[in-house]
Design an enzyme around this catalytic site. Sequence first.
Site, short mmCIF file in Angstrom:
data_model
loop_
_atom_site.label_atom_id
_atom_site.label_comp_id
_atom_site.label_asym_id
_atom_site.label_seq_id
_atom_site.Cartn_x
_atom_site.Cartn_y
_atom_site.Cartn_z
N GLU A 117 0.84 -1.19 0.00
CA GLU A 117 0.00 0.00 0.00
C GLU A 117 0.88 1.24 0.00
OE1 GLU A 117 -3.08 0.10 2.89
OE2 GLU A 117 -4.07 -1.70 2.14
N ASP A 142 -19.44 -9.06 -6.03
CA ASP A 142 -19.16 -8.32 -4.81
C ASP A 142 -18.49 -6.98 -5.13
OD1 ASP A 142 -19.40 -8.21 -2.04
OD2 ASP A 142 -17.38 -8.94 -1.70
#
Length: 204
Positions: A117, A142
């Site tokens: 990240e 989803d």
Amino acid sequence: MPKKTYRKRKTNASIPLIFAGILVIGLAFVFSLHTLSNSGVEKEPQEETLSRQQFIDQLAPHAKQLQQGYGVLPSIILGQAILESNWGQSQLASQYKNLFGIKASGNQPKVSLETKEYVNEQWITIQGDFKVYNSWEESLDDHTMLFVNGTNWDPKLYAGVLTATDYKQAAQALQTAGYATDPDYANKIISVIESYNLDQYDHS
């Protein structure tokens, strides 16, 4: 005192010849391996392209169904799936059917894996809990419902993705909503879409 005589030992002359022969054979063998390796490299792009097209072909029909039901562009679904899962080859995608790196919470089926990240202007590796799905289609569902329902703190967070009229607008809406920590995420999605002409699925 008898005069000493010196004879040249034949073994001294033959040993270099033997080594030279081995060296020639060895070089020929290495050259053969190099030739075979190069031959394989030349064929690889075609096989890779076919594999990538098969990946697109597998996901495109369901992505188009999701467009009809909810308005999200197939090019965005496909572009994100490609970028996030490395064409379905990542461990998360191949073993756990999670194409988009969607995180898990509560008692949902999950797996803990390392992920990168972008935090404080640098890439860091962290441990994250990710959802586990039964199929790629379930992962696509989803992913789309995340756009439809938003988050607990902002149900309209991804409204711009659903209302976008083209993939560039949708990619920018993803960036603005903070879908990914990567500051260049929108450009990467657009690049993938344009490289593989994925916007063709938006109008077919």
